[in-house]
Each structure stands twice: as structure tokens, then as C-alpha cells.
Design a protein around this motif. Structure first.
Motif, PDB file in Angstrom:
ATOM      1  N   ILE A 146       0.861  -1.193   0.000  1.00  0.00           N
ATOM      2  CA  ILE A 146       0.000   0.000   0.000  1.00  0.00           C
ATOM      3  C   ILE A 146       0.897   1.243   0.000  1.00  0.00           C
ATOM      4  CG2 ILE A 146      -0.243  -0.081   2.534  1.00  0.00           C
ATOM      5  CD1 ILE A 146      -3.055   1.115   0.218  1.00  0.00           C
ATOM      6  N   GLY A 147       0.516   2.204  -0.805  1.00  0.00           N
ATOM      7  CA  GLY A 147       1.254   3.455  -0.883  1.00  0.00           C
ATOM      8  C   GLY A 147       0.304   4.535  -1.353  1.00  0.00           C
ATOM      9  N   ALA A 148       0.837   5.706  -1.583  1.00  0.00           N
ATOM     10  CA  ALA A 148      -0.029   6.797  -2.039  1.00  0.00           C
ATOM     11  C   ALA A 148       0.745   7.740  -2.952  1.00  0.00           C
ATOM     12  CB  ALA A 148      -0.566   7.576  -0.843  1.00  0.00           C
ATOM     13  N   LEU A 149      -0.007   8.300  -3.891  1.00  0.00           N
ATOM     14  CA  LEU A 149       0.502   9.445  -4.639  1.00  0.00           C
ATOM     15  C   LEU A 149      -0.329  10.640  -4.185  1.00  0.00           C
ATOM     16  CD1 LEU A 149       2.439  10.461  -6.857  1.00  0.00           C
ATOM     17  CD2 LEU A 149       0.552  10.205  -8.476  1.00  0.00           C
ATOM     18  N   VAL A 150       0.350  11.648  -3.675  1.00  0.00           N
ATOM     19  CA  VAL A 150      -0.342  12.854  -3.221  1.00  0.00           C
ATOM     20  C   VAL A 150      -0.222  13.884  -4.336  1.00  0.00           C
ATOM     21  CG1 VAL A 150      -0.508  14.573  -1.385  1.00  0.00           C
ATOM     22  CG2 VAL A 150       0.356  12.283  -0.871  1.00  0.00           C
ATOM     23  N   VAL A 151      -1.368  14.365  -4.789  1.00  0.00           N
ATOM     24  CA  VAL A 151      -1.394  15.257  -5.953  1.00  0.00           C
ATOM     25  C   VAL A 151      -2.003  16.582  -5.532  1.00  0.00           C
ATOM     26  CG1 VAL A 151      -2.182  15.481  -8.332  1.00  0.00           C
ATOM     27  CG2 VAL A 151      -1.845  13.224  -7.358  1.00  0.00           C
ATOM     28  N   THR A 152      -1.228  17.643  -5.584  1.00  0.00           N
ATOM     29  CA  THR A 152      -1.766  18.939  -5.169  1.00  0.00           C
ATOM     30  C   THR A 152      -2.134  19.775  -6.399  1.00  0.00           C
ATOM     31  OG1 THR A 152       0.441  19.867  -5.115  1.00  0.00           O
ATOM     32  CG2 THR A 152      -0.375  18.945  -3.055  1.00  0.00           C
ATOM     33  N   GLY A 153      -2.906  20.793  -6.169  1.00  0.00           N
ATOM     34  CA  GLY A 153      -3.167  21.787  -7.220  1.00  0.00           C
ATOM     35  C   GLY A 153      -4.045  21.311  -8.365  1.00  0.00           C
ATOM     36  N   GLY A 154      -4.860  20.300  -8.133  1.00  0.00           N
ATOM     37  CA  GLY A 154      -5.833  19.885  -9.155  1.00  0.00           C
ATOM     38  C   GLY A 154      -5.203  19.431 -10.467  1.00  0.00           C
ATOM     39  N   ILE A 155      -4.022  18.849 -10.391  1.00  0.00           N
ATOM     40  CA  ILE A 155      -3.368  18.351 -11.615  1.00  0.00           C
ATOM     41  C   ILE A 155      -4.139  17.153 -12.157  1.00  0.00           C
ATOM     42  CG2 ILE A 155      -1.270  17.184 -12.446  1.00  0.00           C
ATOM     43  CD1 ILE A 155       0.156  18.851 -10.192  1.00  0.00           C
ATOM     44  N   GLU A 156      -4.372  17.158 -13.456  1.00  0.00           N
ATOM     45  CA  GLU A 156      -5.110  16.041 -14.060  1.00  0.00           C
ATOM     46  C   GLU A 156      -4.185  14.853 -14.263  1.00  0.00           C
ATOM     47  OE1 GLU A 156      -7.825  16.417 -17.048  1.00  0.00           O
ATOM     48  OE2 GLU A 156      -8.841  18.113 -16.105  1.00  0.00           O
ATOM     49  N   LEU A 157      -4.708  13.678 -13.955  1.00  0.00           N
ATOM     50  CA  LEU A 157      -3.912  12.461 -14.080  1.00  0.00           C
ATOM     51  C   LEU A 157      -4.709  11.436 -14.868  1.00  0.00           C
ATOM     52  CD1 LEU A 157      -2.426  11.420 -10.626  1.00  0.00           C
ATOM     53  CD2 LEU A 157      -1.166  11.996 -12.682  1.00  0.00           C
ATOM     54  N   ALA A 158      -4.088  10.837 -15.875  1.00  0.00           N
ATOM     55  CA  ALA A 158      -4.745   9.731 -16.581  1.00  0.00           C
ATOM     56  C   ALA A 158      -4.459   8.459 -15.790  1.00  0.00           C
ATOM     57  CB  ALA A 158      -4.170   9.617 -17.984  1.00  0.00           C
ATOM     58  N   PRO A 159      -5.473   7.634 -15.518  1.00  0.00           N
ATOM     59  CA  PRO A 159      -5.219   6.426 -14.723  1.00  0.00           C
ATOM     60  C   PRO A 159      -4.360   5.417 -15.479  1.00  0.00           C
ATOM     61  CG  PRO A 159      -7.452   6.415 -15.588  1.00  0.00           C
ATOM     62  CD  PRO A 159      -6.866   7.748 -15.960  1.00  0.00           C
ATOM     63  N   LEU A 160      -3.549   4.656 -14.741  1.00  0.00           N
ATOM     64  CA  LEU A 160      -2.817   3.546 -15.357  1.00  0.00           C
ATOM     65  C   LEU A 160      -3.740   2.340 -15.441  1.00  0.00           C
ATOM     66  CD1 LEU A 160       0.615   3.597 -13.458  1.00  0.00           C
ATOM     67  CD2 LEU A 160       0.013   4.725 -15.604  1.00  0.00           C
ATOM     68  N   LEU A 161      -4.598   2.190 -14.426  1.00  0.00           N
ATOM     69  CA  LEU A 161      -5.554   1.077 -14.374  1.00  0.00           C
ATOM     70  C   LEU A 161      -6.940   1.645 -14.625  1.00  0.00           C
ATOM     71  CD1 LEU A 161      -4.247  -0.714 -11.139  1.00  0.00           C
ATOM     72  CD2 LEU A 161      -3.589  -1.130 -13.508  1.00  0.00           C
ATOM     73  N   ARG A 162      -7.616   1.110 -15.631  1.00  0.00           N
ATOM     74  CA  ARG A 162      -8.951   1.611 -15.958  1.00  0.00           C
ATOM     75  C   ARG A 162      -9.991   0.569 -15.585  1.00  0.00           C
ATOM     76  NH1 ARG A 162      -5.678   3.134 -20.128  1.00  0.00           N
ATOM     77  NH2 ARG A 162      -5.322   5.377 -20.202  1.00  0.00           N
ATOM     78  N   GLY A 163     -11.180   1.027 -15.255  1.00  0.00           N
ATOM     79  CA  GLY A 163     -12.258   0.118 -14.877  1.00  0.00           C
ATOM     80  C   GLY A 163     -13.248   0.898 -14.048  1.00  0.00           C
ATOM     81  N   GLY A 164     -13.299   0.614 -12.751  1.00  0.00           N
ATOM     82  CA  GLY A 164     -14.198   1.336 -11.853  1.00  0.00           C
ATOM     83  C   GLY A 164     -13.737   2.771 -11.664  1.00  0.00           C
ATOM     84  N   GLY A 165     -14.583   3.543 -10.984  1.00  0.00           N
ATOM     85  CA  GLY A 165     -14.289   4.981 -10.841  1.00  0.00           C
ATOM     86  C   GLY A 165     -13.615   5.335  -9.529  1.00  0.00           C
ATOM     87  N   GLN A 166     -12.968   4.335  -8.900  1.00  0.00           N
ATOM     88  CA  GLN A 166     -12.382   4.611  -7.580  1.00  0.00           C
ATOM     89  C   GLN A 166     -11.305   5.701  -7.657  1.00  0.00           C
ATOM     90  OE1 GLN A 166     -12.666   1.481  -8.840  1.00  0.00           O
ATOM     91  NE2 GLN A 166     -13.879   0.292  -7.391  1.00  0.00           N
ATOM     92  N   ARG A 171      -7.558   5.743 -10.267  1.00  0.00           N
ATOM     93  CA  ARG A 171      -6.966   4.420  -9.999  1.00  0.00           C
ATOM     94  C   ARG A 171      -8.113   3.443  -9.773  1.00  0.00           C
ATOM     95  NH1 ARG A 171      -5.587  -0.402  -6.987  1.00  0.00           N
ATOM     96  NH2 ARG A 171      -3.343  -0.667  -7.175  1.00  0.00           N
ATOM     97  N   ALA A 172      -8.421   2.698 -10.836  1.00  0.00           N
ATOM     98  CA  ALA A 172      -9.553   1.774 -10.745  1.00  0.00           C
ATOM     99  C   ALA A 172      -9.204   0.570  -9.877  1.00  0.00           C
ATOM    100  CB  ALA A 172      -9.948   1.310 -12.144  1.00  0.00           C
ATOM    101  N   GLY A 173     -10.220  -0.031  -9.315  1.00  0.00           N
ATOM    102  CA  GLY A 173     -10.030  -1.224  -8.470  1.00  0.00           C
ATOM    103  C   GLY A 173     -10.475  -0.940  -7.052  1.00  0.00           C
ATOM    104  N   THR A 174     -11.125  -1.931  -6.442  1.00  0.00           N
ATOM    105  CA  THR A 174     -11.607  -1.747  -5.073  1.00  0.00           C
ATOM    106  C   THR A 174     -10.435  -1.415  -4.151  1.00  0.00           C
ATOM    107  OG1 THR A 174     -13.329  -3.354  -5.519  1.00  0.00           O
ATOM    108  CG2 THR A 174     -12.907  -2.864  -3.204  1.00  0.00           C
ATOM    109  N   GLU A 175     -10.633  -0.392  -3.328  1.00  0.00           N
ATOM    110  CA  GLU A 175      -9.546   0.081  -2.474  1.00  0.00           C
ATOM    111  C   GLU A 175      -9.126  -0.988  -1.458  1.00  0.00           C
ATOM    112  OE1 GLU A 175     -12.396   1.632  -2.998  1.00  0.00           O
ATOM    113  OE2 GLU A 175     -12.030   3.713  -3.594  1.00  0.00           O
ATOM    114  N   ASN A 176      -7.856  -0.992  -1.121  1.00  0.00           N
ATOM    115  CA  ASN A 176      -7.276  -1.905  -0.139  1.00  0.00           C
ATOM    116  C   ASN A 176      -7.485  -1.295   1.251  1.00  0.00           C
ATOM    117  OD1 ASN A 176      -5.600  -3.345   1.556  1.00  0.00           O
ATOM    118  ND2 ASN A 176      -3.718  -2.950   0.400  1.00  0.00           N
ATOM    119  N   LEU A 177      -8.689  -1.471   1.772  1.00  0.00           N
ATOM    120  CA  LEU A 177      -9.053  -0.772   3.010  1.00  0.00           C
ATOM    121  C   LEU A 177      -8.192  -1.173   4.210  1.00  0.00           C
ATOM    122  CD1 LEU A 177     -10.840   1.410   4.107  1.00  0.00           C
ATOM    123  CD2 LEU A 177     -12.578  -0.306   4.589  1.00  0.00           C
TER     124      LEU A 177
END
Ligand code: PLP
Length: 320
Positions: A146-166, A171-177
Motif C-alpha cells: 500500500i502506498g499513495a501518490l499525493v497530488v496537489t493543485g488539481g493536476i489532471e492524471l490519466a489512470p494507469l488502471l482503468r475500470g471502476g471509478g475509484q 486508480r480503478a479497483g476496489t480500495e485496499n481498506l
């Protein structure tokens, strides 16, 4: 997590599978025409965009700020610059605020891999001055995967994994709660007393310098993390040292060694201009928040015994 990261907006935190994925999401997802990475980045940055341009470092492993400015000024296409906060092999800390200023002046984005610095230096994206910051839970005592990318300033990011809207469609895919909960618990834990650890590390290095005049601490003159030391025992292969110290109950690593079985010439030491024979005899010694004086003494006894044994053998071979 958002509160712990300097009160960023919760939507700024994208949970991913670790530092490797966060680095890929930053470098690829921002979709910049130019990507510039420092020569001492972790492989997960170096290999994310094969065509990335390399920013050189000086002999202490610190990014050449003039070269960065020149590289950015020479080509005005939209760029992303990726420079780590602290190095995983040497502990050398980059001047991230100065890097952020240069990057901003040139209209580029700044990504910072803070995996090694987290828990030891300020975590806040704002303090780093980066647009995107990579974190990994297992480096701060949390779970792996588990890790995180912290994105400030409303930068647009294209997902690497597509599917759900998580994760706001990044980043598609059910979150690792359970992983996220463990990550947050580790991040909320009190910061350990790293001044004590730095004193232990400095004492260890001083002792080695007294025992072995030819030993080298790489990046010694730079500002470094309190717990990391890259030490060369010239003439003795790093792998030999790892095995011999292991037999004496001391665990160290040869080079980056984030993954098992990877022993090759270090790109970090090569970028610093370290001679190949010194690089090949360098081990990484990592202390932790719980390291004790007794453990440092144990390490020093084992290291010194190995050093003396190898020197005696070398002298014997020369005399024969
Ligand atoms: N970045 C740095 C500086 C690292 O030391 C590591 C090593 O673990 C990573 C990225 C990769 O992180 P992860 O193992 O969570 O994918």
C-alpha cells in the motif's frame, strides 16, 4: 491521511499498491512530453518512462541545479521533473525546495519520491514544494502493498488502471481498506527519536574511520537521512561482506537491495563518480528507530574482525 500530510484535500491522496505504482502514475499519468529524472532515482522512477532525460548529480549525489535549469530552459515542451527527497542507498537528501523553485520558474511539474524520507523528514507536500509526492507504507512501519501518490493543485492524471471509478477515476479497483487503515495508523504514530539514531550512526562511522583509514563513507559530506550509511571496505566484495556479517548475526545489504537477489553495479554510486572497485565493495547499513548502542557495538566488532581478517589474508597473499 490527508490531515497527516499537511491538511491537503482528501481527494489529493490517491491510494495505490506502493511506491513503485505511485511513481509510475506520476511519471506516466501526468502525460508530459518531457520527463526528466535524476541519475540517482530508484529504479521504479528510472524505468517508468524509458525515454526520460537524466539530470546529473555531483560527487555527493546531489542534483546539479545548474544542469537542471539548463536542461529545462533548452526545450520548452511541457515537462515533469522527478527528483527523490532522500536516496535509498546513501541517505543523501536533495535540496528539494531549491529544485521546486527551479522547476516552477521553468513552468514544469515537480514529482518527489519521498518513500525514504517519510517518517524521518517533514511529510507535507507543501513543505517539499512538489506537485506530486510518492509515499510507501512499509517504509514507515505500515503494511506492504500500500502506498499513495499525493497530488496537489488539481493536476489532471490519466489512470494507469482503468475500470471502476475509484480514487476519483484516477486508480480503478476496489480500495485496499485494511492496507489504508494500517498506512494511516503508521503515519499517525509518533515520529521516532531520529536524533538519537543519527548520533549512533555518526559514532559508527567515526569508529570505522579510526579502525580503517581506507574505508569510505559515500555521500558523507552531504546532508543525509539519520539512519543510512553506505560504507566501502576497499578490496572486499560487498557480497562477501554481507555473507560474513550475516554469519556474525548482522544484517546489511549490498547496494539498493529493496528486492531480493538483485546485486549489480549501483547506478547511484556510478552517477556520483565513485570508482567501480569502491562501489563493488560498498554495503548499506541501515539503522532503525529501535537500534541500540549494543547493536552498533556488535556491528563494529563484526565489521572490524572481517576487515582485519581480509587485510591479513591480502598481506599473506602478497608475501607468498
Ligand atoms: N522509491 C524508493 C526511494 C524506494 O526506496 C523504494 C523501495 O522500496 C520504492 C520507491 C518502491 O516502493 P515499493 O516497494 O512500495 O513499491
Amino acid at each position: 491521511m490527508a490531515a497527516l500530510l499537511g491538511d491537503v484535500d482528501p481527494s489529493a491522496v490517491i491510494f495505490v499498491s506502493g511506491g513503485t505504482e505511485a511513481n509510475h502514475l506520476a511519471l506516466i499519468g501526468t502525460g508530459r512530453e518531457r520527463v526528466l529524472v535524476s541519475a540517482v532515482e530508484h529504479d521504479s522512477v528510472r524505468h517508468a518512462v524509458p525515454a526520460a532525460e537524466i539530470i546529473p548529480v555531483g560527487p555527493e549525489g546531489i542534483v546539479d541545479l545548474d544542469a537542471l535549469d539548463r536542461l529545462l530552459g533548452a526545450d520548452l515542451r511541457p515537462a515533469l521533473v522527478s527528483v527523490m527527497y532522500a536516496n535509498n542507498e546513501t541517505g543523501v537528501i536533495q535540496p528539494v525546495a531549491e529544485i521546486a523553485a527551479i522547476v516552477r520558474r521553468n513552468g514544469a511539474l515537480f514529482h518527489c519520491d519521498a518513500v525514504q524520507a517519510a517518517g524521518k523528514l517533514a511529510l507535507e507536500a507543501g513543505a517539499i514544494g512538489a506537485d506530486l509526492v510518492t509515499l510507501s507504507a512499509h517504509k514507515i512501519g505500515g503494511p506492504t502493498g500500500i502506498g499513495a501518490l499525493v497530488v496537489t493543485g488539481g493536476i489532471e492524471l490519466a489512470p494507469l488502471l482503468r475500470g471502476g471509478g475509484q480514487e476519483h477515476r484516477r486508480r480503478a479497483g476496489t480500495e485496499n481498506l485494511p492496507g489504508i487503515a494500517g498506512f494511516a495508523a503508521a503515519a499517525a504514530a509518533e515520529i521516532a527519536d531520529y536524533e538519537r539514531v543519527a548520533a549512533l550512526r555518526d559514532g559508527l562511522e567515526a569508529e570505522i574511520a579510526m579502525t580503517a583509514r581506507d574505508a569510505v563513507v559515500l555521500g558523507a559530506a552531504a546532508n543525509r537521512l539519520p539512519n543510512t550509511s553506505a560504507i566501502a571496505m576497499p578490496g572486499v566484495a560487498a557480497e562477501t561482506q554481507v555473507v560474513a556479517l550475516d554469519l556474525d548475526g548482522v544484517m546489511v545489504s549490498a547496494g539498493a537491495a529493496c528486492s531480493s537477489g538483485k546485486v549489480g553495479p549501483s547506478h547511484v554510486l556510478a552517477a556520483m563518480g565513485v570508482a567501480p572497485e569502491i562501489a563493488a565493495s560498498t554495503i548499506r547499513v541501515s539503522l532503525g528507530w529501535s537500534s541500540s548502542e549494543a547493536e552498533i557495538d556488535h556491528f563494529l566488532r563484526a565489521w572490524t574482525a572481517l576487515y582485519r581478517r581480509c587485510r591479513r589474508l591480502a598481506e599473506g597473499a602478497r608475501a607468498a
